[in-house]
Design an enzyme around this catalytic site. Structure first.
Site, PDB file in Angstrom:
ATOM      1  N   LYS A   1     -16.318   5.113  10.324  1.00  0.00           N
ATOM      2  CA  LYS A   1     -17.510   4.487  10.879  1.00  0.00           C
ATOM      3  C   LYS A   1     -18.589   4.546   9.797  1.00  0.00           C
ATOM      4  O   LYS A   1     -18.711   5.553   9.095  1.00  0.00           O
ATOM      5  CB  LYS A   1     -17.941   5.259  12.128  1.00  0.00           C
ATOM      6  CG  LYS A   1     -19.136   4.675  12.872  1.00  0.00           C
ATOM      7  CD  LYS A   1     -19.437   5.483  14.142  1.00  0.00           C
ATOM      8  CE  LYS A   1     -20.595   4.887  14.941  1.00  0.00           C
ATOM      9  NZ  LYS A   1     -20.853   5.666  16.166  1.00  0.00           N
TER      10      LYS A   1
ATOM     11  N   SER B   1     -21.149   2.822  20.324  1.00  0.00           N
ATOM     12  CA  SER B   1     -21.526   2.253  19.048  1.00  0.00           C
ATOM     13  C   SER B   1     -20.385   2.214  18.034  1.00  0.00           C
ATOM     14  O   SER B   1     -20.485   1.486  17.041  1.00  0.00           O
ATOM     15  CB  SER B   1     -22.697   3.053  18.451  1.00  0.00           C
ATOM     16  OG  SER B   1     -22.286   4.379  18.141  1.00  0.00           O
TER      17      SER B   1
ATOM     18  N   SER C   1     -20.153   6.994  22.535  1.00  0.00           N
ATOM     19  CA  SER C   1     -19.904   6.015  21.481  1.00  0.00           C
ATOM     20  C   SER C   1     -18.495   6.028  20.898  1.00  0.00           C
ATOM     21  O   SER C   1     -18.149   5.135  20.125  1.00  0.00           O
ATOM     22  CB  SER C   1     -20.924   6.185  20.343  1.00  0.00           C
ATOM     23  OG  SER C   1     -22.140   5.577  20.705  1.00  0.00           O
TER      24      SER C   1
END
Lengths: 484, 95, 479
Positions: free
Chosen positions: A77, A152, A176
């Site tokens: 990420k 996210s 997330s």
């Protein structure tokens, strides 16, 4: 096909010499090249360094000093700092930011021999539940390109679901990792707060942020988590407790286990088909010898309001360092210091980040601190006590991960409160610092939904065992999105 | 609870965050909705409840007093937009 | 009206750790710009603070030395504001639960009275960087080497009643932190500085007046002068029927006045909240006991002992114990001396040696005349080998490295003439050579004896014992 294999299978094949790490890396890089154009799961692809890492991995494999992750392609990420590689955090603010250092999680995975293919898309600074808040454009859901992948960690989830990479890192502050895992039909685990070092993870809400793993199976998630976890002298909130051998625990038969089913989660807000898939999954658990027990979490309904005070408060402070002076975006031509700050931050941050900064400043400001911030901390205590009480009787807590399957792009992006309410089932665990995972438990109108398991402090090993046992009995986690 | 434009203006200054004048009203509305959402906390009886600042109920781990860092300013300053004579430059600070 | 000043000080003392409070960067002073600013000090994305255990121990030692309660659990908080020398946009400090609190320190007033000043609290925090304003075409340059240096902020009760008392209190704290070895107290380098809260009220009034805060005072003299002019300013304002505005002010030493700080009009709302990167600091009994046992003799105790053990006047004890190096030097010299008295050592230390140190801008710790050497010099004075005057010359020679005391005496032929016969011969010569003055003396102008003594000393090339000269001259003139 190569890309349908799990990390565990790929590791075995690499060690058996069925293909090389370079071949594996090239295969996945080619898929990213071919398929990511309309998925937008990656912000940065690091093909050259990936090949170099793969060459080193092959050498280690040949020398016999490989770990289970040596030569396995992964993605990070874009919230994790990666030395020499842009670390944008999905934000215009950091579009020009090349980290001079590696996050601990990145360093550990690299040391294990994993091959980083690139950095995945995300909601700006990890704030969002749909990935629509990225400065690099939304990620699309692999199951249906008109839907959101969740957020996210939406880029990581979509990339794993689309078989662009077999596993990826993510971070979870209010859901997330688990929410996009559920909406993309994969497995994602957020361990106990402090299990994975936060060093090098761009901070959103420091008392909630926790790194974890996204993969297709619990076994793969365990392999990644094994390496990422552990104490770190650079993070004083990283847990000093030794990391158990998660993979070894998976190999054993599921121990006797009682799972609490949260009545409060099966409310009007939950899609009825989604509810049914969760109940079906729990029946499977029962067949595996798990005892189900209905439980109440009295204050769990307050988790969304408590979270949306605590998280913005911490975020408003954490994001003050983005001032245009030492790194990141800086507005041109500002006359004085205040104007430079205001324009830099006004230009660098997107709408949702701004809302959270302002909300955070509001709840911490003189006259409102007690009514909001302090109150939220007390409610957080109540929520945490509810969990502690429940864990006196049960080994894990189960429920849905999300209220519904993936929703359309654009549907909630202008309605923050509706977006926030999407996190209703995932927010409790981080408030209490507890480990939680989501795994696929069926389809609703052709879209995946997740079963969430929450464990007690340092109970991630048990959660992975339960999930692995479930996945040995079911095939939901093997379903590929249409066309993949 | 609703936030006035003046409230928003002072939050923007406190947060050093510019919002285009045309967007102020929309932002104020959305913030008001968020504040309304979190106002649900006000109804909770929290008498005698200790605030929970952190999920870990542990003592802080300290480090020993050793110098472990060396001079890396050239590398670190590559991310800065304006540097001269090894100093970060900002519009003049007035006291 | 008769006004009374009410003053409280917030003293920021830099702790003498090797590394910063939350990072492994060096705290060394004077390094090239930003060469000691690590990723943590720069507030880079993703970095985390890790607290320096030595800073905690130093704070606890200070607390123990001032009778403070040591917090078993203390909390770090974030103080949020934007400033270019504050890289994270917040300062990590302690707010609600400081590490030590509710102590006191005895100070000695100018009249010798002892006064107890309350210490509200002392807390740990990180220092900010520095803004440099020169040479950048209207821009400021930021050096973050100092960012993250550990500070102990020592907050007094508003117990001080004059500028002079405030100065004495600040000196006493300075002395204490130097004794404890927790700070070098170097004011030129900014290691010891303070903010003063000043208000005035009619004497007898118990309510406090509106206070102003004078920021960033970095010398004892400036503290006293700034507070004094601020008291005068407030007095003028109130006597003119005005009212004091609560504000932050700066002291302008050039003009000897305080002025309101610009650029801080905006009411600060620091939004303190517990730093989620740092768990509570827990201090157990074992650590407290260990640190308590390791405390050195503190200034007050040493002062009292100097009076008792060495028979010194209180004033001498105050001066000698003002810093540990002076006190150590004195004690080393006394113990090395065989015939010189402690009072003689004290006099020479405070007089001749201190004068040389000042002239040469050298600290006691770096003196070129060791305590043992001074002791051997003073023994030569005590046993009459040297006169005081000669002693001073020898001290200078010692300072310039001309050898040991005896070598210098030998080389310069500096032996005092105490022999009565030799002195009598000199006296006789002077009496014979100065009939006019002798007549004046005998005529009642006895002050002229000083001149005659001087002539005898001159004739002896300074080597006659002046006391003996005086005696013999008097008896001969009387005869």
């Amino acid at each position: 096909m190569l890309h349908d294999a799990t990390i565990a299978q790929l590791a075995e094949a690499l060690r058996a010499g069925k293909f090389s790490a370079v071949e594996l890396t090239d295969h996945f890089l080619a898929r990213i090249e071919r398929l990511d154009g309309n998925l937008n799961a990656f912000i940065t692809v690091t093909a050259d360094s990936a090949r170099a890492q793969a060459v080193r991995a092959d050498a280690r494999l040949a020398a016999g000093d490989a770990t289970p992750l040596t030569g396995i392609p992964i993605a990070h990420k874009d919230i994790f700092c990666t030395r020499g590689v842009r670390t944008s955090c999905g934000s215009r603010m950091l579009d020009n930011f090349v980290s001079p250092y590696d996050a601990t999680a990145v360093e550990k995975l690299e040391k294990a021999g994993a091959v980083m293919l690139g950095k995945t898309n995300m909601d700006e600074l990890a704030m969002g539940s749909s990935n629509e808040n990225s400065s690099y454009g939304p990620v699309r859901n692999t199951w249906n390109r008109d839907l959101v992948p969740g957020g996210s960690s939406g880029g990581s989830a979509a990339a794993v679901a689309a078989r662009l990479v077999p596993g990826a890192t993510g971070t979870d502050t209010g859901g997330s990792i688990r929410q996009p895992a559920a909406l993309c039909g994969i497995t994602g685990i957020k361990p106990t707060y402090g299990r994975v070092s936060r060093w090098g993870m761009v901070a959103f809400a420091s008392s909630l942020d926790q790194a974890g793993a996204l993969a297709r199976t619990a076994e793969d998630a365990a392999l990644l988590l094994q390496v990422m976890s552990g104490p770190d002298p650079r993070d004083s909130t990283a847990l000093p407790d030794p990391v158990p051998d998660y993979a070894a625990a998976l190999a054993k038969p599921l121990e006797r286990m009682t799972i609490g089913v949260v009545d409060d989660f099966f409310d009007d807000g939950l899609d009825q088909d989604n509810a049914q898939r969760v109940r079906d999954a729990l029946s499977v658990m029962e067949r595996l010898g798990v005892t189900l027990k209905s439980i109440r979490l009295q204050n769990i309904g307050l988790s969304v309001p408590a979270y949306y005070v605590v998280a913005p408060a911490e975020a408003s402070s954490n994001l003050s360092r983005f001032d245009g002076v030492r790194f990141g975006h800086r507005a041109e031509g500002a006359g004085d210091l205040t104007e430079m700050y205001m324009r830099t931050r006004g230009e660098g941050f997107g709408a949702e980040v701004k809302r959270r900064i302002l909300t955070g400043a509001y709840v911490l400001s003189a006259g409102y601190f007690d009514a909001y911030y302090l109150k939220a901390q007390k409610v957080r205590q109540l929520i945490s006590e509810d969990f502690a009480r429940a864990f006196r009787d049960v080994d894990a807590i189960a429920g849905p991960t999300t209220p519904s399957p993936a929703f359309p792009l654009g549907q909630k992006v202008d309605d923050p409160v509706q977006m926030y309410l999407n996190d209703i089932y995932t927010i409790g665990a981080p408030l209490a610092g507890l480990p939680a995972l989501s795994m696929p438990c069926g389809l609703v109108r052709g879209l995946p939904v997740g079963l969430q398991l929450i464990g007690p402090h340092l109970g991630e090993g048990r959660l992975l065992c339960a999930a692995h046992a479930f996945q040995r009995e079911t095939e939901w986690h093997t379903l590929a999105p249409p066309g993949i | 609870m609703s936030l006035s434009l003046e409230d928003l203006q002072s939050l923007c200054i406190l947060s050093r965050l510019e919002i285009a004048s045309g967007e102020m009203e929309g932002v104020a509305d959305k913030l008001s909705e968020i504040v309304t959402l979190v106002d649900a906390l006000q109804a909770v009886d929290t008498a005698g409840v200790e605030p929970m600042a952190h999920p870990l109920d542990r003592a802080q781990h300290l480090r020993e007093d050793r110098v472990t860092e060396s001079d890396n300013h050239l590398r670190y300053q590559r991310n800065a937009q304006r540097v001269e004579q090894d100093l970060y430059l900002v519009p003049r600070v007035i006291e | 009206m008769d006004w009374e000043a009410v003053i409280g000080l917030e003293i920021h003392t830099q702790l003498a750790t090797a590394s910063k409070i939350f990072s492994g960067s060096s705290t060394r002073y004077g390094a090239p710009p930003n060469s000691q600013a690590s990723l943590v000090d720069l507030g880079y994305p993703g970095v985390l603070p890790v607290l320096n255990a030595e800073a905690v121990r130093m704070a606890v030692r200070f607390g123990l030395a001032t009778g403070c309660t040591i917090a078993r659990r203390s909390i770090f908080a974030r103080k949020n504001y934007f400033y270019p020398d504050l890289p994270k946009g917040y300062q990590i400090s302690q707010y609600e639960l400081p590490i030590v609190h509710d102590g006191h320190l005895e100070i000695i007033l100018d009249d010798g009275e002892v006064k107890t000043i309350g210490i509200t609290r002392a807390h740990l925090e990180e220092d900010a960087g520095k803004s440099l304003h020169e040479d950048f075409q209207g821009l400021s340059g930021i050096d973050l080497n100092r960012a993250g240096t550990p500070l102990l902020e020592i907050v007094s009760e508003p117990d001080l009643r004059s500028a002079r008392e405030a100065g004495n209190y600040m000196r006493a704290i300075h002395t204490l932190v130097r004794y404890l070895g927790i700070s070098d107290g170097n004011m030129q380098e900014g290691s010891f500085r303070c903010d003063a809260n000043v208000s005035i009220r009619p004497r007898g009034e118990t309510e406090l007046g509106t206070r102003t805060e004078i920021k960033n005072l970095n010398s004892f003299r400036f503290v006293e002068k700034a507070i004094q002019v601020e008291i005068e300013r407030q007095t003028d304002v109130l006597e003119d029927g005005g009212s004091v505005v609560q504000e932050t002010r700066l002291y302008d030493a050039g003009r000897n006045e305080t002025r309101a700080m610009r650029g801080k009009e905006e009411a600060n709302d620091y939004r303190y909240f517990p730093d989620p990167d740092l768990l509570p600091v827990v201090i157990g009994d074992a650590l407290i006991e260990r640190l308590q046992a390791g405390l050195p003799e503190l200034p007050a105790a040493r002062r009292a002992r100097f009076v008792e053990q060495y028979g010194l006047p209180a004033h001498d004890a105050v001066v000698l114990t003002a810093n540990p190096e002076s006190a150590d030097y004195f004690e080393a010299a006394v113990s090395a001396a065989s015939s010189a008295s402690p009072k003689t050592v004290s006099n020479w230390f405070q007089g001749e040696l201190t004068a040389i140190l000042r002239r040469e801008s050298v600290e006691v710790a770096d003196t070129r005349v060791s305590a043992a050497t001074l002791a051997s010099l003073l023994d030569r004075v005590a046993d009459g080998t040297l006169s005081g005057r000669m002693g001073k010359d020898v001290l200078e020679a010692l300072w310039h490295g001309e050898g040991s005391v005896d070598e210098i005496i030998e080389a310069r032929g500096l032996r005092q003439i105490s022999d009565a016969g030799a002195i009598e011969a000199l006296v006789d010569r002077v009496i014979d050579g100065h009939p006019e003055q002798v007549a004046q003396f005998r005529g009642g102008r006895t002050r002229v004896i000083g001149y005659l003594v001087g002539q005898v000393m001159k004739a002896s090339r300074g080597q006659a014992d002046p006391r003996r000269v005086n005696e013999i001259l008097k008896s001969k003139l009387a005869g």
